[in-house]
Scaffold this active site. Structure first.
Site, PDB file in Angstrom:
ATOM      1  N   ASN A  12      -2.668 -10.588  -5.757  1.00  0.00           N
ATOM      2  CA  ASN A  12      -2.395 -10.039  -4.424  1.00  0.00           C
ATOM      3  C   ASN A  12      -3.476  -8.994  -4.145  1.00  0.00           C
ATOM      4  OD1 ASN A  12      -1.413  -8.758  -2.162  1.00  0.00           O
ATOM      5  ND2 ASN A  12       0.367  -7.858  -3.191  1.00  0.00           N
ATOM      6  N   LYS A  14      -4.020  -7.410  -1.448  1.00  0.00           N
ATOM      7  CA  LYS A  14      -3.592  -6.383  -0.486  1.00  0.00           C
ATOM      8  C   LYS A  14      -4.692  -6.188   0.564  1.00  0.00           C
ATOM      9  CE  LYS A  14      -0.730  -4.526  -4.123  1.00  0.00           C
ATOM     10  NZ  LYS A  14      -0.009  -3.411  -4.696  1.00  0.00           N
ATOM     11  N   HIS A  97       7.039  -8.222   0.029  1.00  0.00           N
ATOM     12  CA  HIS A  97       6.408  -7.311  -0.934  1.00  0.00           C
ATOM     13  C   HIS A  97       6.924  -5.895  -0.683  1.00  0.00           C
ATOM     14  CE1 HIS A  97       3.404  -4.805  -2.850  1.00  0.00           C
ATOM     15  NE2 HIS A  97       3.174  -5.831  -3.638  1.00  0.00           N
ATOM     16  N   GLU A  99       5.523  -3.142  -0.435  1.00  0.00           N
ATOM     17  CA  GLU A  99       4.776  -2.367   0.577  1.00  0.00           C
ATOM     18  C   GLU A  99       5.206  -2.776   1.990  1.00  0.00           C
ATOM     19  OE1 GLU A  99       0.952  -3.209  -1.139  1.00  0.00           O
ATOM     20  OE2 GLU A  99       1.604  -2.038  -2.873  1.00  0.00           O
ATOM     21  N   GLU A 169       9.221  -7.126  -9.000  1.00  0.00           N
ATOM     22  CA  GLU A 169       8.213  -6.065  -9.040  1.00  0.00           C
ATOM     23  C   GLU A 169       8.902  -4.710  -8.868  1.00  0.00           C
ATOM     24  OE1 GLU A 169       4.114  -7.582  -7.750  1.00  0.00           O
ATOM     25  OE2 GLU A 169       5.267  -7.395  -5.914  1.00  0.00           O
ATOM     26  N   GLY A 175       1.026  -0.353  -8.808  1.00  0.00           N
ATOM     27  CA  GLY A 175      -0.137   0.492  -8.525  1.00  0.00           C
ATOM     28  C   GLY A 175      -0.118   1.833  -9.231  1.00  0.00           C
ATOM     29  N   SER A 215       1.538  -3.190 -12.219  1.00  0.00           N
ATOM     30  CA  SER A 215       0.582  -2.691 -13.220  1.00  0.00           C
ATOM     31  C   SER A 215       0.327  -3.671 -14.368  1.00  0.00           C
ATOM     32  CB  SER A 215       1.012  -1.317 -13.760  1.00  0.00           C
ATOM     33  OG  SER A 215       0.973  -0.353 -12.719  1.00  0.00           O
TER      34      SER A 215
HETATM   35  P1  PGA Z   1      -0.379  -3.773  -9.124  1.00  0.00           P
HETATM   36  O1  PGA Z   1       0.328  -4.434  -7.835  1.00  0.00           O
HETATM   37  O2  PGA Z   1      -0.664  -4.904 -10.068  1.00  0.00           O
HETATM   38  O3  PGA Z   1      -1.629  -3.127  -8.585  1.00  0.00           O
HETATM   39  O4  PGA Z   1       0.588  -2.794  -9.684  1.00  0.00           O
HETATM   40  C1  PGA Z   1       1.238  -5.492  -7.972  1.00  0.00           C
HETATM   41  C2  PGA Z   1       1.711  -5.930  -6.616  1.00  0.00           C
HETATM   42  O5  PGA Z   1       1.858  -5.072  -5.736  1.00  0.00           O
HETATM   43  O6  PGA Z   1       1.941  -7.127  -6.376  1.00  0.00           O
END
Ligand code: PGA
Length: 252
Positions: A12, A14, A97, A99, A169, A175, A215
């Protein structure tokens, strides 16, 4: 990872990426030797970068979307409909997601509506769920993922489950560099699989891919994938690096 389920690994990106990055990453990812019948590798760039990414990556790699509209075509400025994805040959999209849920206030109902639209048009829905830090600290992880799943389950027709991937997640892990331990991931995945068994069927529970995100890196993927209910990964930051290939390979 159970040998009966085909592993699924997604990147992803983003709101990141440019032409030079796509070129560099495509070179690295195209070199991974995997059988697309035995494993799914899906890269989700921005919608703007879809075509550029599609043209640079080999056909074994699926290019997906990060989000889709809960409406059809019409006066919805800034949205991209399922109809458009289908028309342009896009097969897969992330939905819900964290976010999107947190920053753009998408509700469980919005996620359910999007899932229904995506599946009705024959596409693949990667439904993202997961608890916030405060919810984990209050021992509410099972309760939260159950609520999120229960919104979606009634919207999935019996024959559409093969086109659903669940991405667990935990928000506190996204992140932050603070990855869930393999035991924490396994425990949550088991809750989700048991729920599918109870609310849908044993065979859907057995066959649905549940992937972990938050992460994931080239150094922690090998331990996570050993867990029996972890069927792959949804990766943010680490999918913007050539070493994402290590994460892909860990699922083979
Ligand atoms: P990350 O994000 O691997 O940077 O923690 C995962 C995601 O948001 O799908």
């Amino acid at each position: 990872m159970a040998p009966t389920r085909r592993p699924w690994v997604g990147g992803n990106w983003k709101c990141n990426g440019d032409k030079a990055t796509i070129e560099t990453l495509a070179k690295a990812f195209n070199e991974v030797d995997f059988d697309p019948k035995a494993m799914d590798v899906v890269i989700c760039p921005t919608g703007l970068h879809y075509s550029e990414t599609r043209s640079k990556m080999n056909d074994k790699i699926t290019i997906g979307f990060q989000n889709v509209s809960k409406t059809g075509n019409g006066a919805f400025t800034g949205e991209t409909s399922v109809t458009m994805l289908k028309d342009m040959g896009v097969t897969t999209t992330l939905i819900g997601h964290s976010e999107r849920r947190t920053l753009y206030h998408e509700s469980d109902e919005d996620v359910a509506t999007k899932t229904e639209l995506v599946l009705k048009d024959g596409l693949i829905a990667v439904v993202c769920i997961g608890e916030q830090l405060a919810e984990r600290e209050a021992n509410k992880t099972a309760e939260v993922v159950t609520r999120q799943m229960k919104a979606v389950i009634p919207k999935v027709a019996a024959d559409a489950w093969s086109r659903v991937v669940i991405a667990y997640e935990p928000v506190w892990a996204i992140g932050t560099g603070k990855v869930a331990t393999p035991e924490q991931a396994q425990e949550a995945h088991k809750v989700i699989r048991d729920l599918l068994s109870k609310e849908v069927s044993g065979s859907v529970a057995e066959s649905t891919r549940i992937v972990y995100g938050g992460s994931v890196s080239d150094s922690n993927c090998a331990d996570l994938i050993k867990q029996p209910d972890v069927d792959g990964f949804l990766v943010g930051g680490a999918s913007l690096k050539p070493t994402f290939t290590t994460i892909i390979k860990s699922c083979q």
